[in-house]
Design a protein around this motif. Structure first.
Motif, PDB file in Angstrom:
ATOM      1  N   GLN A   3       0.850  -1.181   0.000  1.00 40.80           N
ATOM      2  CA  GLN A   3       0.000   0.000   0.000  1.00 40.80           C
ATOM      3  C   GLN A   3       0.887   1.233   0.000  1.00 40.80           C
ATOM      4  O   GLN A   3       1.874   1.289   0.719  1.00 40.80           O
ATOM      5  CB  GLN A   3      -0.908   0.015   1.230  1.00 40.80           C
ATOM      6  N   PHE A   4       0.541   2.181  -0.820  1.00 40.97           N
ATOM      7  CA  PHE A   4       1.301   3.413  -0.913  1.00 40.97           C
ATOM      8  C   PHE A   4       0.463   4.571  -0.393  1.00 40.97           C
ATOM      9  O   PHE A   4      -0.723   4.654  -0.671  1.00 40.97           O
ATOM     10  CB  PHE A   4       1.698   3.696  -2.367  1.00 40.97           C
ATOM     11  N   GLU A   5       1.109   5.443   0.351  1.00 41.00           N
ATOM     12  CA  GLU A   5       0.427   6.648   0.800  1.00 41.00           C
ATOM     13  C   GLU A   5       0.454   7.661  -0.331  1.00 41.00           C
ATOM     14  O   GLU A   5       1.419   7.755  -1.073  1.00 41.00           O
ATOM     15  CB  GLU A   5       1.133   7.237   2.019  1.00 41.00           C
ATOM     16  N   SER A   6      -0.601   8.415  -0.455  1.00 41.55           N
ATOM     17  CA  SER A   6      -0.646   9.414  -1.506  1.00 41.55           C
ATOM     18  C   SER A   6       0.047  10.706  -1.092  1.00 41.55           C
ATOM     19  O   SER A   6       0.244  11.595  -1.890  1.00 41.55           O
ATOM     20  CB  SER A   6      -2.101   9.707  -1.885  1.00 41.55           C
ATOM     21  N   ARG A   7       0.416  10.824   0.185  1.00 37.85           N
ATOM     22  CA  ARG A   7       1.097  12.002   0.687  1.00 37.85           C
ATOM     23  C   ARG A   7       2.502  12.109   0.108  1.00 37.85           C
ATOM     24  O   ARG A   7       3.215  11.115  -0.025  1.00 37.85           O
ATOM     25  CB  ARG A   7       1.208  11.898   2.202  1.00 37.85           C
ATOM     26  N   ILE A   8       2.921  13.320  -0.183  1.00 39.40           N
ATOM     27  CA  ILE A   8       4.269  13.550  -0.684  1.00 39.40           C
ATOM     28  C   ILE A   8       5.213  13.611   0.514  1.00 39.40           C
ATOM     29  O   ILE A   8       4.956  14.341   1.468  1.00 39.40           O
ATOM     30  CB  ILE A   8       4.323  14.861  -1.485  1.00 39.40           C
ATOM     31  N   PRO A   9       6.309  12.852   0.491  1.00 31.44           N
ATOM     32  CA  PRO A   9       7.219  12.841   1.637  1.00 31.44           C
ATOM     33  C   PRO A   9       7.911  14.187   1.832  1.00 31.44           C
ATOM     34  O   PRO A   9       8.117  14.936   0.882  1.00 31.44           O
ATOM     35  CB  PRO A   9       8.239  11.757   1.299  1.00 31.44           C
ATOM     36  N   SER A  10       8.266  14.460   3.068  1.00 35.32           N
ATOM     37  CA  SER A  10       8.992  15.695   3.368  1.00 35.32           C
ATOM     38  C   SER A  10      10.485  15.497   3.098  1.00 35.32           C
ATOM     39  O   SER A  10      10.982  14.370   3.066  1.00 35.32           O
ATOM     40  CB  SER A  10       8.771  16.100   4.818  1.00 35.32           C
ATOM     41  N   VAL A  11      11.166  16.603   2.900  1.00 32.08           N
ATOM     42  CA  VAL A  11      12.605  16.594   2.661  1.00 32.08           C
ATOM     43  C   VAL A  11      13.247  17.507   3.688  1.00 32.08           C
ATOM     44  O   VAL A  11      12.787  18.635   3.906  1.00 32.08           O
ATOM     45  CB  VAL A  11      12.940  17.100   1.237  1.00 32.08           C
ATOM     46  N   SER A  12      14.303  17.023   4.346  1.00 32.00           N
ATOM     47  CA  SER A  12      15.063  17.840   5.296  1.00 32.00           C
ATOM     48  C   SER A  12      16.497  17.949   4.804  1.00 32.00           C
ATOM     49  O   SER A  12      17.081  16.962   4.361  1.00 32.00           O
ATOM     50  CB  SER A  12      15.058  17.223   6.691  1.00 32.00           C
ATOM     51  N   VAL A  13      17.039  19.160   4.884  1.00 31.04           N
ATOM     52  CA  VAL A  13      18.415  19.410   4.487  1.00 31.04           C
ATOM     53  C   VAL A  13      19.138  19.981   5.703  1.00 31.04           C
ATOM     54  O   VAL A  13      18.660  20.935   6.306  1.00 31.04           O
ATOM     55  CB  VAL A  13      18.489  20.415   3.317  1.00 31.04           C
ATOM     56  N   VAL A  14      20.264  19.378   6.069  1.00 31.34           N
ATOM     57  CA  VAL A  14      21.049  19.854   7.201  1.00 31.34           C
ATOM     58  C   VAL A  14      22.321  20.499   6.662  1.00 31.34           C
ATOM     59  O   VAL A  14      23.040  19.900   5.856  1.00 31.34           O
ATOM     60  CB  VAL A  14      21.407  18.704   8.167  1.00 31.34           C
ATOM     61  N   ILE A  15      22.568  21.729   7.108  1.00 30.80           N
ATOM     62  CA  ILE A  15      23.776  22.446   6.718  1.00 30.80           C
ATOM     63  C   ILE A  15      24.552  22.766   7.990  1.00 30.80           C
ATOM     64  O   ILE A  15      24.041  23.433   8.885  1.00 30.80           O
ATOM     65  CB  ILE A  15      23.448  23.763   5.984  1.00 30.80           C
ATOM     66  N   ALA A  16      25.778  22.274   8.065  1.00 28.59           N
ATOM     67  CA  ALA A  16      26.654  22.604   9.194  1.00 28.59           C
ATOM     68  C   ALA A  16      27.542  23.768   8.768  1.00 28.59           C
ATOM     69  O   ALA A  16      28.047  23.798   7.641  1.00 28.59           O
ATOM     70  CB  ALA A  16      27.513  21.406   9.563  1.00 28.59           C
ATOM     71  N   THR A  17      27.712  24.738   9.668  1.00 30.38           N
ATOM     72  CA  THR A  17      28.522  25.908   9.335  1.00 30.38           C
ATOM     73  C   THR A  17      29.307  26.376  10.544  1.00 30.38           C
ATOM     74  O   THR A  17      28.898  26.157  11.684  1.00 30.38           O
ATOM     75  CB  THR A  17      27.640  27.063   8.803  1.00 30.38           C
ATOM     76  N   ASN A  18      30.424  27.023  10.271  1.00 34.32           N
ATOM     77  CA  ASN A  18      31.216  27.626  11.341  1.00 34.32           C
ATOM     78  C   ASN A  18      30.957  29.130  11.407  1.00 34.32           C
ATOM     79  O   ASN A  18      31.665  29.849  12.093  1.00 34.32           O
ATOM     80  CB  ASN A  18      32.702  27.330  11.150  1.00 34.32           C
ATOM     81  N   GLY A  19      29.959  29.599  10.672  1.00 30.85           N
ATOM     82  CA  GLY A  19      29.578  31.000  10.720  1.00 30.85           C
ATOM     83  C   GLY A  19      30.330  31.900   9.765  1.00 30.85           C
ATOM     84  O   GLY A  19      30.097  33.095   9.716  1.00 30.85           O
ATOM     85  N   LYS A  20      31.213  31.336   8.982  1.00 31.98           N
ATOM     86  CA  LYS A  20      31.940  32.111   7.986  1.00 31.98           C
ATOM     87  C   LYS A  20      31.217  31.960   6.643  1.00 31.98           C
ATOM     88  O   LYS A  20      30.395  31.067   6.475  1.00 31.98           O
ATOM     89  CB  LYS A  20      33.384  31.621   7.872  1.00 31.98           C
ATOM     90  N   ARG A  21      31.505  32.837   5.726  1.00 30.84           N
ATOM     91  CA  ARG A  21      30.901  32.779   4.377  1.00 30.84           C
ATOM     92  C   ARG A  21      29.372  32.848   4.448  1.00 30.84           C
ATOM     93  O   ARG A  21      28.661  32.031   3.877  1.00 30.84           O
ATOM     94  CB  ARG A  21      31.377  31.535   3.643  1.00 30.84           C
TER      95      ARG A  21
END
Length: 76
Positions: A3-21
């Protein structure tokens, strides 16, 4: 039977930064949030031992979210 859900899956993007740029970070976050993907998109920015910028000037539309996390965990 599969069985497949008709809902579109969510996408998460993780960005690690040191605060520069910061301009590069803003460009990346804006590009991710502007994707035409119809499902929910979440951007999580982890500031590694840096003072977080809330990025409050970035427009966040419906079905999008931005989370800022501050980490002070030492490496190793």
């Amino acid at each position: 039977m599969l069985q497949f859900e008709s809902r579109i899956p969510s996408v998460s993007v993780v960005i690690a930064t040191n605060g520069k740029r910061m301009q590069s970070l803003r460009t990346a976050v804006t590009a991710i949030l502007d994707q035409q993907y119809p499902g929910p998109v979440e951007v999580v920015i982890v500031y590694d031992r840096a003072t977080p910028d809330p990025l409050s000037d970035i427009e966040i539309s419906e079905n999008r979210s931005l989370r800022i996390i501050e980490s002070h965990v030492p490496a190793g």
